[in-house]
Design an enzyme around this catalytic site. Sequence first.
Site, PDB file in Angstrom:
ATOM      1  N   HIS B 254      -4.270   5.355   0.344  1.00 17.48           N
ATOM      2  CA  HIS B 254      -4.519   3.980  -0.105  1.00 17.48           C
ATOM      3  C   HIS B 254      -5.167   3.976  -1.491  1.00 17.48           C
ATOM      4  CE1 HIS B 254      -5.538  -0.346   0.645  1.00 17.48           C
ATOM      5  NE2 HIS B 254      -6.552  -0.047  -0.155  1.00 17.48           N
ATOM      6  N   GLU B 255      -6.240   4.763  -1.642  1.00 17.13           N
ATOM      7  CA  GLU B 255      -6.942   4.783  -2.933  1.00 17.13           C
ATOM      8  C   GLU B 255      -6.085   5.425  -4.012  1.00 17.13           C
ATOM      9  OE1 GLU B 255      -9.330   2.876  -3.154  1.00 17.13           O
ATOM     10  OE2 GLU B 255      -9.761   2.642  -1.014  1.00 17.13           O
ATOM     11  N   HIS B 258      -4.086   2.665  -5.544  1.00  9.85           N
ATOM     12  CA  HIS B 258      -4.872   1.956  -6.572  1.00  9.85           C
ATOM     13  C   HIS B 258      -4.987   2.793  -7.848  1.00  9.85           C
ATOM     14  CE1 HIS B 258      -6.210  -1.537  -4.330  1.00  9.85           C
ATOM     15  NE2 HIS B 258      -6.725  -0.810  -3.349  1.00  9.85           N
ATOM     16  N   GLU B 284      -3.538  -4.349  -4.702  1.00  6.04           N
ATOM     17  CA  GLU B 284      -3.412  -4.076  -3.270  1.00  6.04           C
ATOM     18  C   GLU B 284      -1.952  -3.804  -2.895  1.00  6.04           C
ATOM     19  OE1 GLU B 284      -6.192  -3.730  -1.733  1.00  6.04           O
ATOM     20  OE2 GLU B 284      -5.642  -3.656   0.396  1.00  6.04           O
TER      21      GLU B 284
END
Lengths: 488, 488
Positions: B254-255, B258, B284
């Site tokens: 997820h990170e 980003h 997101e």
Amino acid sequence: MTALQELLAFNRTTEALGQVMGRLGWDQETFMPPGAAEQRGEEMAALEGVLHARRTDPKVGEWLAAAKPETEAEAAQLREIGRGHARAVKVPAELASELARLTSVSQGIWARARAEEDVAAFLPTLSQVVALRREEAAAIADGGDLYDALLQDYEPGATAAEIAALFDRMRPRLKDLRSRLAGAKMPTPLQGHFAADAQMALAHETAERFGYDFAHGRLDLAVHPFSSGSGADVRITTRVDEGEPMGCLYSTIHEVGHACYEQNIAPALRLSALGQGVSMGVHESQSRIYENQLGRSPEFCRFLHGRMEAHFGALSASQEEIARVINRVETGFIRTEADEVHYNLHIMLRFDLERQLFDGTLEVADLEEAWNDRFAADFGMTVDKPSNGVLQDVHWSVGLFGYFPTYTLGNVYAGCLYAALRRDVPGLDAALAAGDPAPALDWLRERLQRHGGLRTPRETIEHATGAEISEEHLLAYLEAKYGALFGL
Amino acid sequence: MTALQELLAFNRTTEALGQVMGRLGWDQETFMPPGAAEQRGEEMAALEGVLHARRTDPKVGEWLAAAKPETEAEAAQLREIGRGHARAVKVPAELASELARLTSVSQGIWARARAEEDVAAFLPTLSQVVALRREEAAAIADGGDLYDALLQDYEPGATAAEIAALFDRMRPRLKDLRSRLAGAKMPTPLQGHFAADAQMALAHETAERFGYDFAHGRLDLAVHPFSSGSGADVRITTRVDEGEPMGCLYSTIHEVGHACYEQNIAPALRLSALGQGVSMGVHESQSRIYENQLGRSPEFCRFLHGRMEAHFGALSASQEEIARVINRVETGFIRTEADEVHYNLHIMLRFDLERQLFDGTLEVADLEEAWNDRFAADFGMTVDKPSNGVLQDVHWSVGLFGYFPTYTLGNVYAGCLYAALRRDVPGLDAALAAGDPAPALDWLRERLQRHGGLRTPRETIEHATGAEISEEHLLAYLEAKYGALFGL
């Protein structure tokens, strides 16, 4: 608010931003990803611009003129803020930014020249650095001595003439001690493999033993050991060589000395002009007394033997021998690897050469020859390559002229402090033999560290010791310690 | 220099200082010593003051008025700088500093109230935060809708009415899918002990697989996973639970989503107003598509099974089962632990409640009851304690109203992007089955990431996909994926 209050509030914000700058420097040397260097340079330049604008802000000059100090601490705040403001406004902005630009590239040029043993590749850049620093010194000096002007950045109040006289008094006795030790039998260094994890565990434990507060700091690895930050966040680094455990350990104790000075400054002085160590020399006195007078004392060495065996297993040296192993003396080319006897001779060489560069009696083109001649005279060895000679230190490449003598001033101050400490703390040796430097640390904190920049560097040492500064203490300490260790 | 050039140069310095602020936040969550928090607060306030002064500088307004953009990128620079300047000058300095002061303490009050399951202890503070944010929103809104004004900080151009209509269209199908899955048989989670070192090694390897560039970033541990920084220095964190390996791994992916968005923005846009991800929602969309559509695809899950066994030894689930284990659906109280089906229902609940807080139809005093009623209606479960209900998220305590809907907007955008990706990249599933997301990553970088803030959020998605934004893609993807996995 009064002018004084407005000035102190304004300066507090400047100090806070200065701490941010220090943290960026720490990050750069520890955890910054390698590809971030260029962007980081731009971030630091942006913050430096903000700091420069605040330091030269005309409001600061007005507040300084109007402020009415009522206490010693307030007067000291004005002294220190005024010093920074006066220096900042004297240097033309264009010169300051040209110097920043040059020294940001010159370090890389020096590093390549050193790696390639190519002095000629570095000299044009060094000439430019000297020329710009000379221009800056002239702007600050108001017609006075250029080298004295440089000294003020590192040791306010010091003069080249006084330092030269001090060094002239010290040199013969250091050279004599050096010659006598050259004939003494030295032990072999420790042999073995010393795992990085075990070295860091011992470093951590020893840092705590020497009073370093991990709630307000941390210990990490970096290429060069350093201490960074003031007040509630003072971080240190060390380095590890698995073939040699003393570098990691004593670099840590050295940096703990610097860091404890910062950590122990009275909280009321934090984020003020008095909230950092008062000078490079006084700072170095703390790192040196922690590292040498306390950490390398025969008593503490014997205690350390047990802790080292606990971390590394059986050592190649006995408890009886360990103080001689740790304090072994050997003539070498490299300042940062020098023992206590040789160290100051390295500094004196650099001081004399850089003074000559600034008074015009030595050209950059002749620097290598001058270095090598002087090294042969003082150390009795011929420099074999530039990385063992004139190219060994980073300082000149980044414009740090006037910085070197503060190392020896620090040693002289440490000698004075140690003499006073022995006078005031009778059980010192017994405590060190039990692995407990706390009586010495308490004395240093109360007499010196907690006062930060309240007094000038000279006053700071004299207040702590109750006596005038003299090189005699350091010389007598070295002669006694090394005489006893090696049976001179 | 033209007004435009002066503005861009001035803003570049502001952006560089903004990066410094971000790095301080990163340090605070990773390596800062615990005792440094108070001083750090003062350092960040000092830097925030500098940033605020630059953003509100009247010169910026003058340059904005005089600047003549000649390219799409220059026009976009003016749009973004102008947006920041307009917002900054509309909010009175006193209100901004009062909000900063309040939210710096309110988070601690929330954390204690959550730990003690004591909603009443938090409500007075929450009322103050709502009141100040409402005052701020009124200053920004120029008579328009307050919640719309809040939204502009996170998703420029979005309106509450559009989001409400979108959520109304999505809710029935999500609730229907949720009910159908409630009757399906779910596999048990992975059993075993998963050593922290092995989890971090897998996280590191997977981050590289998903295109994260460690030369311009690093992966560390923190309490809450996050990504920080733009341009050449984008750092991520994850967390480790040795009883459960999926949290560490999928937080990392997820990170990485980003961070890759930031790392892949064109170098020419770095340290400019277009040099960051354009909105929270678009950000997101990247983290979600990396984590869910790619990382939780059955194809990649099957590949991952082998890598997990390489790091952890034999797993309690077979390669055949692993996609169902990783995608198992379970109704729960906690948003951050929710699966893809439940997640958006958590968001919709928060969006409706915070909108009501700002349009005056819900009082802070009635918030807990409203939360619990709504949760029972949407999830079919009764909230058992405040930490599982109204006190679970940090956002409201620090004034982040208008932020929550961007999570679901991100999911909707990810759905659109994934549909376009499947259209444009035919070999996607085969590549993922071989553990290679590069074809998808290349598409995302070229179509979306490298453009940074060049276009508005909506235009950014529509430019990437070549189609209007629609929730249909996300809903169809969820229905197809979960239908196939669990035999609905």
